[in-house]
Write a protein that holds these residues in place. Sequence first.
Motif, PDB file in Angstrom:
ATOM      1  N   ASP A  66      -4.795  -1.193   3.298  1.00 34.23           N
ATOM      2  CA  ASP A  66      -4.162  -0.102   4.035  1.00 34.23           C
ATOM      3  C   ASP A  66      -4.241   1.207   3.259  1.00 34.23           C
ATOM      4  OD1 ASP A  66      -3.587  -1.617   6.225  1.00 34.23           O
ATOM      5  OD2 ASP A  66      -1.427  -1.279   6.185  1.00 34.23           O
ATOM      6  N   ALA A  67      -4.169   1.120   1.940  1.00 34.54           N
ATOM      7  CA  ALA A  67      -4.316   2.327   1.124  1.00 34.54           C
ATOM      8  C   ALA A  67      -5.721   2.909   1.283  1.00 34.54           C
ATOM      9  CB  ALA A  67      -4.031   2.013  -0.341  1.00 34.54           C
ATOM     10  N   ILE A  68      -6.723   2.046   1.373  1.00 32.09           N
ATOM     11  CA  ILE A  68      -8.099   2.502   1.583  1.00 32.09           C
ATOM     12  C   ILE A  68      -8.199   3.305   2.876  1.00 32.09           C
ATOM     13  CG2 ILE A  68     -10.425   1.679   2.189  1.00 32.09           C
ATOM     14  CD1 ILE A  68      -9.977  -0.580   0.127  1.00 32.09           C
ATOM     15  N   HIS A  69      -7.447   2.878   3.880  1.00 29.03           N
ATOM     16  CA  HIS A  69      -7.447   3.600   5.159  1.00 29.03           C
ATOM     17  C   HIS A  69      -6.427   4.737   5.181  1.00 29.03           C
ATOM     18  CE1 HIS A  69     -10.318   1.229   7.455  1.00 29.03           C
ATOM     19  NE2 HIS A  69      -9.828   0.146   6.882  1.00 29.03           N
ATOM     20  N   GLY A  70      -5.749   4.952   4.062  1.00 28.34           N
ATOM     21  CA  GLY A  70      -4.841   6.086   3.947  1.00 28.34           C
ATOM     22  C   GLY A  70      -3.548   5.953   4.710  1.00 28.34           C
ATOM     23  N   VAL A  71      -3.109   4.712   4.977  1.00 25.59           N
ATOM     24  CA  VAL A  71      -1.926   4.544   5.820  1.00 25.59           C
ATOM     25  C   VAL A  71      -0.738   3.925   5.087  1.00 25.59           C
ATOM     26  CG1 VAL A  71      -3.210   4.485   7.983  1.00 25.59           C
ATOM     27  CG2 VAL A  71      -2.829   2.355   6.728  1.00 25.59           C
ATOM     28  N   VAL A  72      -0.795   3.871   3.755  1.00 24.11           N
ATOM     29  CA  VAL A  72       0.393   3.470   3.000  1.00 24.11           C
ATOM     30  C   VAL A  72       1.322   4.666   2.847  1.00 24.11           C
ATOM     31  CG1 VAL A  72       1.252   2.711   0.745  1.00 24.11           C
ATOM     32  CG2 VAL A  72      -0.713   1.565   1.774  1.00 24.11           C
ATOM     33  N   ALA A  73       0.751   5.784   2.426  1.00 24.62           N
ATOM     34  CA  ALA A  73       1.516   7.029   2.307  1.00 24.62           C
ATOM     35  C   ALA A  73       0.632   8.164   2.813  1.00 24.62           C
ATOM     36  CB  ALA A  73       1.949   7.266   0.866  1.00 24.62           C
ATOM     37  N   PRO A  74       0.443   8.252   4.129  1.00 23.07           N
ATOM     38  CA  PRO A  74      -0.520   9.214   4.686  1.00 23.07           C
ATOM     39  C   PRO A  74      -0.195  10.672   4.385  1.00 23.07           C
ATOM     40  CG  PRO A  74       0.824   8.219   6.413  1.00 23.07           C
ATOM     41  CD  PRO A  74       1.081   7.439   5.174  1.00 23.07           C
ATOM     42  N   ASP A  75       1.067  10.983   4.182  1.00 26.22           N
ATOM     43  CA  ASP A  75       1.448  12.366   3.896  1.00 26.22           C
ATOM     44  C   ASP A  75       1.386  12.696   2.412  1.00 26.22           C
ATOM     45  OD1 ASP A  75       1.982  12.766   6.622  1.00 26.22           O
ATOM     46  OD2 ASP A  75       4.006  11.950   6.401  1.00 26.22           O
ATOM     47  N   ARG A  76       1.142  11.665   1.588  1.00 27.11           N
ATOM     48  CA  ARG A  76       1.054  11.864   0.142  1.00 27.11           C
ATOM     49  C   ARG A  76      -0.184  11.137  -0.377  1.00 27.11           C
ATOM     50  NH1 ARG A  76       7.254  10.472  -1.368  1.00 27.11           N
ATOM     51  NH2 ARG A  76       7.235   9.538   0.710  1.00 27.11           N
ATOM     52  N   PRO A  77      -1.343  11.748  -0.215  1.00 21.89           N
ATOM     53  CA  PRO A  77      -2.602  11.059  -0.538  1.00 21.89           C
ATOM     54  C   PRO A  77      -2.705  10.583  -1.985  1.00 21.89           C
ATOM     55  CG  PRO A  77      -2.959  13.406  -0.098  1.00 21.89           C
ATOM     56  CD  PRO A  77      -1.574  13.093   0.336  1.00 21.89           C
ATOM     57  N   ARG A  78      -2.157  11.336  -2.934  1.00 26.21           N
ATOM     58  CA  ARG A  78      -2.232  10.889  -4.329  1.00 26.21           C
ATOM     59  C   ARG A  78      -1.410   9.620  -4.541  1.00 26.21           C
ATOM     60  NH1 ARG A  78      -1.924  16.317  -8.199  1.00 26.21           N
ATOM     61  NH2 ARG A  78      -3.890  17.259  -7.482  1.00 26.21           N
ATOM     62  N   LEU A  79      -0.237   9.581  -3.946  1.00 29.75           N
ATOM     63  CA  LEU A  79       0.595   8.384  -4.047  1.00 29.75           C
ATOM     64  C   LEU A  79      -0.071   7.225  -3.331  1.00 29.75           C
ATOM     65  CD1 LEU A  79       3.217   6.963  -4.840  1.00 29.75           C
ATOM     66  CD2 LEU A  79       4.266   7.878  -2.749  1.00 29.75           C
ATOM     67  N   ASN A  80      -0.659   7.492  -2.178  1.00 32.33           N
ATOM     68  CA  ASN A  80      -1.381   6.459  -1.428  1.00 32.33           C
ATOM     69  C   ASN A  80      -2.485   5.845  -2.286  1.00 32.33           C
ATOM     70  OD1 ASN A  80      -2.138   5.407   1.548  1.00 32.33           O
ATOM     71  ND2 ASN A  80      -4.010   5.933   0.465  1.00 32.33           N
ATOM     72  N   THR A  81      -3.262   6.708  -2.942  1.00 29.97           N
ATOM     73  CA  THR A  81      -4.353   6.227  -3.792  1.00 29.97           C
ATOM     74  C   THR A  81      -3.819   5.457  -4.995  1.00 29.97           C
ATOM     75  OG1 THR A  81      -5.766   8.072  -3.118  1.00 29.97           O
ATOM     76  CG2 THR A  81      -6.357   6.931  -5.156  1.00 29.97           C
ATOM     77  N   ALA A  82      -2.730   5.944  -5.585  1.00 29.95           N
ATOM     78  CA  ALA A  82      -2.146   5.266  -6.748  1.00 29.95           C
ATOM     79  C   ALA A  82      -1.696   3.856  -6.386  1.00 29.95           C
ATOM     80  CB  ALA A  82      -0.972   6.077  -7.289  1.00 29.95           C
ATOM     81  N   ILE A  83      -1.059   3.716  -5.231  1.00 33.24           N
ATOM     82  CA  ILE A  83      -0.626   2.389  -4.791  1.00 33.24           C
ATOM     83  C   ILE A  83      -1.843   1.507  -4.526  1.00 33.24           C
ATOM     84  CG2 ILE A  83       0.527   1.133  -2.922  1.00 33.24           C
ATOM     85  CD1 ILE A  83       2.457   3.529  -2.715  1.00 33.24           C
ATOM     86  N   TRP A  85      -4.737   1.675  -6.095  1.00 37.96           N
ATOM     87  CA  TRP A  85      -5.248   1.252  -7.400  1.00 37.96           C
ATOM     88  C   TRP A  85      -4.410   0.115  -7.972  1.00 37.96           C
ATOM     89  CZ3 TRP A  85      -9.634   1.917  -9.951  1.00 37.96           C
ATOM     90  CH2 TRP A  85     -10.460   3.004  -9.621  1.00 37.96           C
ATOM     91  N   VAL A  86      -3.090   0.238  -7.865  1.00 40.41           N
ATOM     92  CA  VAL A  86      -2.204  -0.808  -8.397  1.00 40.41           C
ATOM     93  C   VAL A  86      -2.431  -2.124  -7.661  1.00 40.41           C
ATOM     94  CG1 VAL A  86       0.205  -1.544  -8.593  1.00 40.41           C
ATOM     95  CG2 VAL A  86      -0.438   0.792  -9.228  1.00 40.41           C
ATOM     96  N   ALA A  87      -2.472  -2.061  -6.333  1.00 33.18           N
ATOM     97  CA  ALA A  87      -2.634  -3.282  -5.540  1.00 33.18           C
ATOM     98  C   ALA A  87      -3.977  -3.953  -5.811  1.00 33.18           C
ATOM     99  CB  ALA A  87      -2.486  -2.966  -4.052  1.00 33.18           C
ATOM    100  N   THR A  88      -5.045  -3.174  -5.908  1.00 33.66           N
ATOM    101  CA  THR A  88      -6.353  -3.782  -6.170  1.00 33.66           C
ATOM    102  C   THR A  88      -6.412  -4.370  -7.577  1.00 33.66           C
ATOM    103  OG1 THR A  88      -7.191  -1.564  -6.717  1.00 33.66           O
ATOM    104  CG2 THR A  88      -7.721  -2.430  -4.546  1.00 33.66           C
ATOM    105  N   ALA A  89      -5.754  -3.723  -8.537  1.00 33.81           N
ATOM    106  CA  ALA A  89      -5.730  -4.264  -9.899  1.00 33.81           C
ATOM    107  C   ALA A  89      -4.952  -5.573  -9.946  1.00 33.81           C
ATOM    108  CB  ALA A  89      -5.117  -3.250 -10.855  1.00 33.81           C
ATOM    109  N   LEU A  90      -3.846  -5.637  -9.211  1.00 33.21           N
ATOM    110  CA  LEU A  90      -3.060  -6.870  -9.179  1.00 33.21           C
ATOM    111  C   LEU A  90      -3.824  -8.005  -8.509  1.00 33.21           C
ATOM    112  CD1 LEU A  90       0.483  -5.488  -8.247  1.00 33.21           C
ATOM    113  CD2 LEU A  90      -0.302  -6.293 -10.484  1.00 33.21           C
ATOM    114  N   PHE A  91      -4.731  -7.646  -7.619  1.00 30.58           N
ATOM    115  CA  PHE A  91      -5.539  -8.660  -6.937  1.00 30.58           C
ATOM    116  C   PHE A  91      -6.786  -8.952  -7.779  1.00 30.58           C
ATOM    117  CE2 PHE A  91      -8.298 -10.485  -3.665  1.00 30.58           C
ATOM    118  CZ  PHE A  91      -7.424 -11.345  -3.036  1.00 30.58           C
ATOM    119  N   ALA A  92      -6.555  -9.651  -8.885  1.00 32.78           N
ATOM    120  CA  ALA A  92      -7.640 -10.105  -9.767  1.00 32.78           C
ATOM    121  C   ALA A  92      -8.493  -8.962 -10.303  1.00 32.78           C
ATOM    122  CB  ALA A  92      -8.513 -11.139  -9.059  1.00 32.78           C
TER     123      ALA A  92
END
Length: 243
Positions: A66-83, A85-92
Amino acid sequence: MHTLPRIAPAPIGNKGLWAAAAVLGLWAASLIYLLSYPFSLTDPLLYVFVLVQTHLYTGVFITAHDAIHGVVAPDRPRLNTAIGWVATALFAFNDYKVLSRKHHLHHQHSGTFDDPDYHEGNPAFLFWYYSFLKEYISVKQVLLMAVTYNLLKIVFPWENLVVFWMIPAILSTFQLFFFGTFLPHRGEHHNPPLNARSQTLNHIRAFFSCYFFGYHLEHHAYPYLPWWRLPRAREQTAKVVAD
């Protein structure tokens, strides 16, 4: 080919953040608890916990997606991207930038040989699953997982690490592939460029199978919808597209 209903993007507000926090928080809390859980192969709860942790692992990936599609934090793109990165890192230890590039290619060339998620000429399940894993698993990830395992082994029992950390990670790739790639994209399609189909309308089954990712036609048709809005979209498309 049926004409799908128009579903306009709607404001999300902080709902995407709350959904991400819930999934990542539950995954982390569950893992912390299970790494110290008394290990016994005769304990029936052990197998239940493996399934729960697998589902939560899948949710970690869905959050990254969902972050890749920009819909985790659509109004805050930097926060969206940060989340993301964290989620993909946690996934192996996936790489968010690489995953994002390949996923957008998947949407642009869905169900064709230019699609990185598509099979390499052999649509049989195991061959396709192998090519899917080969596309997304790197040597760097394996090394990082090995280093992390050996560091965590200093604190936690190795059995718990294998059963509650490593095995759920592997099982979740199977879950994501089966419900999010194999079933939606196998065989012939008559709805280019989407080239996707959805599972039967059943929200309970759709959530527990893969966070509504089985509503895959809707995801490809409306990629701006977060995973938790796909059920409503599926209800609308069900009126014009047969299961």
